[in-house]
Design a protein around this motif. Sequence first.
Motif, PDB file in Angstrom:
ATOM      1  N   ALA A 292       0.841  -1.203   0.000  1.00  0.00           N
ATOM      2  CA  ALA A 292       0.000   0.000   0.000  1.00  0.00           C
ATOM      3  C   ALA A 292       0.876   1.253   0.000  1.00  0.00           C
ATOM      4  O   ALA A 292       0.606   2.225  -0.723  1.00  0.00           O
ATOM      5  CB  ALA A 292      -0.915  -0.007   1.224  1.00  0.00           C
ATOM      6  N   ALA A 293       1.949   1.235   0.810  1.00  0.00           N
ATOM      7  CA  ALA A 293       2.844   2.393   0.877  1.00  0.00           C
ATOM      8  C   ALA A 293       3.553   2.590  -0.464  1.00  0.00           C
ATOM      9  O   ALA A 293       3.699   3.718  -0.941  1.00  0.00           O
ATOM     10  CB  ALA A 293       3.865   2.192   1.998  1.00  0.00           C
TER      11      ALA A 293
ATOM     12  N   HIS B  45       1.114   4.010  -2.994  1.00  0.00           N
ATOM     13  CA  HIS B  45       0.773   5.407  -2.721  1.00  0.00           C
ATOM     14  C   HIS B  45       1.941   6.324  -3.112  1.00  0.00           C
ATOM     15  O   HIS B  45       1.742   7.383  -3.697  1.00  0.00           O
ATOM     16  CB  HIS B  45       0.419   5.551  -1.245  1.00  0.00           C
ATOM     17  CG  HIS B  45      -0.456   6.715  -0.940  1.00  0.00           C
ATOM     18  ND1 HIS B  45      -1.462   7.137  -1.779  1.00  0.00           N
ATOM     19  CD2 HIS B  45      -0.471   7.568   0.122  1.00  0.00           C
ATOM     20  CE1 HIS B  45      -2.053   8.196  -1.237  1.00  0.00           C
ATOM     21  NE2 HIS B  45      -1.466   8.473  -0.097  1.00  0.00           N
TER      22      HIS B  45
ATOM     23  N   MET C 257       2.065   6.747  -6.826  1.00  0.00           N
ATOM     24  CA  MET C 257       1.091   7.746  -7.288  1.00  0.00           C
ATOM     25  C   MET C 257       1.680   9.150  -7.147  1.00  0.00           C
ATOM     26  O   MET C 257       1.626   9.960  -8.069  1.00  0.00           O
ATOM     27  CB  MET C 257      -0.200   7.621  -6.459  1.00  0.00           C
ATOM     28  CG  MET C 257      -1.283   8.637  -6.781  1.00  0.00           C
ATOM     29  SD  MET C 257      -1.010  10.318  -6.127  1.00  0.00           S
ATOM     30  CE  MET C 257      -1.144  10.029  -4.356  1.00  0.00           C
ATOM     31  N   ALA C 258       2.293   9.408  -5.984  1.00  0.00           N
ATOM     32  CA  ALA C 258       2.835  10.759  -5.722  1.00  0.00           C
ATOM     33  C   ALA C 258       3.981  11.089  -6.678  1.00  0.00           C
ATOM     34  O   ALA C 258       4.222  12.253  -6.987  1.00  0.00           O
ATOM     35  CB  ALA C 258       3.307  10.860  -4.272  1.00  0.00           C
TER      36      ALA C 258
ATOM     37  N   CYS D 128      -0.320  16.095  -7.105  1.00  0.00           N
ATOM     38  CA  CYS D 128      -1.097  15.723  -5.920  1.00  0.00           C
ATOM     39  C   CYS D 128      -1.272  16.944  -5.017  1.00  0.00           C
ATOM     40  O   CYS D 128      -0.609  17.961  -5.195  1.00  0.00           O
ATOM     41  CB  CYS D 128      -0.409  14.575  -5.172  1.00  0.00           C
ATOM     42  SG  CYS D 128       1.270  14.973  -4.653  1.00  0.00           S
TER      43      CYS D 128
ATOM     44  N   ALA E 203       3.736  10.317   1.140  1.00  0.00           N
ATOM     45  CA  ALA E 203       2.797   9.334   0.605  1.00  0.00           C
ATOM     46  C   ALA E 203       3.107   7.944   1.172  1.00  0.00           C
ATOM     47  O   ALA E 203       2.205   7.209   1.591  1.00  0.00           O
ATOM     48  CB  ALA E 203       2.868   9.315  -0.920  1.00  0.00           C
TER      49      ALA E 203
ATOM     50  N   GLU F  46       1.942   7.894   4.771  1.00  0.00           N
ATOM     51  CA  GLU F  46       0.489   7.800   4.906  1.00  0.00           C
ATOM     52  C   GLU F  46       0.021   6.384   4.566  1.00  0.00           C
ATOM     53  O   GLU F  46      -0.804   5.798   5.270  1.00  0.00           O
ATOM     54  CB  GLU F  46      -0.224   8.813   4.011  1.00  0.00           C
ATOM     55  CG  GLU F  46      -1.725   8.821   4.271  1.00  0.00           C
ATOM     56  CD  GLU F  46      -2.501   9.791   3.387  1.00  0.00           C
ATOM     57  OE1 GLU F  46      -2.063  10.068   2.251  1.00  0.00           O
ATOM     58  OE2 GLU F  46      -3.571  10.248   3.836  1.00  0.00           O
ATOM     59  N   GLY F  47       0.581   5.812   3.492  1.00  0.00           N
ATOM     60  CA  GLY F  47       0.223   4.444   3.115  1.00  0.00           C
ATOM     61  C   GLY F  47       0.537   3.447   4.223  1.00  0.00           C
ATOM     62  O   GLY F  47      -0.202   2.487   4.445  1.00  0.00           O
TER      63      GLY F  47
END
Length: 463
Positions: free
Chosen positions: A98-99, A102, A105-106, A111, A327, A330-331
């Motif tokens: 997940a991290a 994420h 994506m960044a 973003c 990111a 947060e992930g």
Amino acid sequence: MPDPTPAAQALRPPSIDSLLRAEAGQALVAVHGHAATVAALRAAVAVRRARGASDATSLLADAAARLDARAAPMLKRVFNLTGTVLHTNLGRAILSEAAIGHASMAMREACNLEFDIGGGGRGERDTLVEQLLAELTGAEAATVVNNNAAAVLLMLAALAEGREIVVSRGELVEIGGAFRIPDVMRAAQARLVEVGTTNRTHARDYARAIGTGTAALMKVHASNYRVVGFTSSVSEAEVARIAHGAGLPLLVDLGAGSLVDLRSHGLPHEPVVREIIAAGADLVTFSGDKLLGGPQAGIIVGRRDLVELLRRHPLKRALRVSKIILAALEGTLLAYRRPDRLARELPTLRWLTRPRDEIRAQAQALVPRVAAALGDGWSVTTADVASQVGSGSLPGEAVPSVALAIAPGSGSAAALDRLVAGLRAAPVPVIGRVADDRLLLDLRCLTDADGLVAQFARLEIAP
Ligand SMILES: *Cc1c(COP(=O)(O)O)cnc(C)c1O
């Protein structure tokens, strides 16, 4: 001068110019450029002349291999079979999918790093994770910087420049890589006031040290050592009471700082950030890439007014983290909202809690495969070992594990050295540890067993 003999002619390598003019030489220049190709050809000539193999074809092939190797990145994947799960030299925590997703994506898209989507105005990058950190630690506010060393530096510079910080002599730690509490104090221009002794510090020692120049009391988690025997230290709750009685804050450098009680995962107890906040600490700092299992970061949680002071300090701008790190953090933190899945999602926790029987089964299955790949003359067995958490987490605590133990049948130390060096030079380097005249490969962090066997299959090393 007489003509050289045919033998001497064979030893004389072709000129660099003639190699550059050859079709293969032209192809190398087209890909790698003139200067790099000349350098690679010179290196090839120097090595090959010594070996007497200096025909144009082998020189060009050697140069091509050198140029290819140069194009490959220096930073590469390795097998961490050291038995240290959070190995600082091998990059500490491995991030959750997940991290990683994420952070990707960044990196790939624009973003809302500092953009308030609700209001349409400028935002503050800390707010992306502040809510989560507050929820997970019970603190009012949070901010994030480059690493925990930076967090401690910022905290001291913002709150104690030109003033005194009281610390127990038993907590003046040095962490690998030259992080030493007295040096950080100096860098932050805070004055260190040491109290107590190496093995014993009492509440009255803190109380007596407080004066008009005192900015705060500080506790530092003794992360990579233990004081045992005739010892005494003062709890966070008690130091907090003394500090607050004098109108001062308590600052805590927690080091690894877990967000969950590791005992609920069958591991030894490590201080939990929430407990330290509940005990009355006004600011707590900890690393993102230790027990938390996230990216390199320094996290500071605590009282809102103090966090605001840190945010306004010029060092904050210098030490802030990128969108990629935020990111990834947060992930990582989002996984903590699902405690039931935490040990599956975070590789650090997954590996720390991996049962020894599962590792043993993996080791037993690997023994015949590695033995076959190495060939005759090597002994490959399993060995019960103890993994370390690493990075100053749970010092003195070991987690039972199983390793592959590999030794040359000859018992030759030189052969063992060749094996260790050969595995380091493998396409995916294999990093273990040598103990009792054998190479131990602790399998706690091994996920890619086939990939590991492939590194052995390419080795050609005499036992
Ligand atoms: C690890 C550690 C640090 C340094 O943290 P980094 O994230 O590596 O900068 C500082 N203090 C303590 C107590 C630690 O354990």
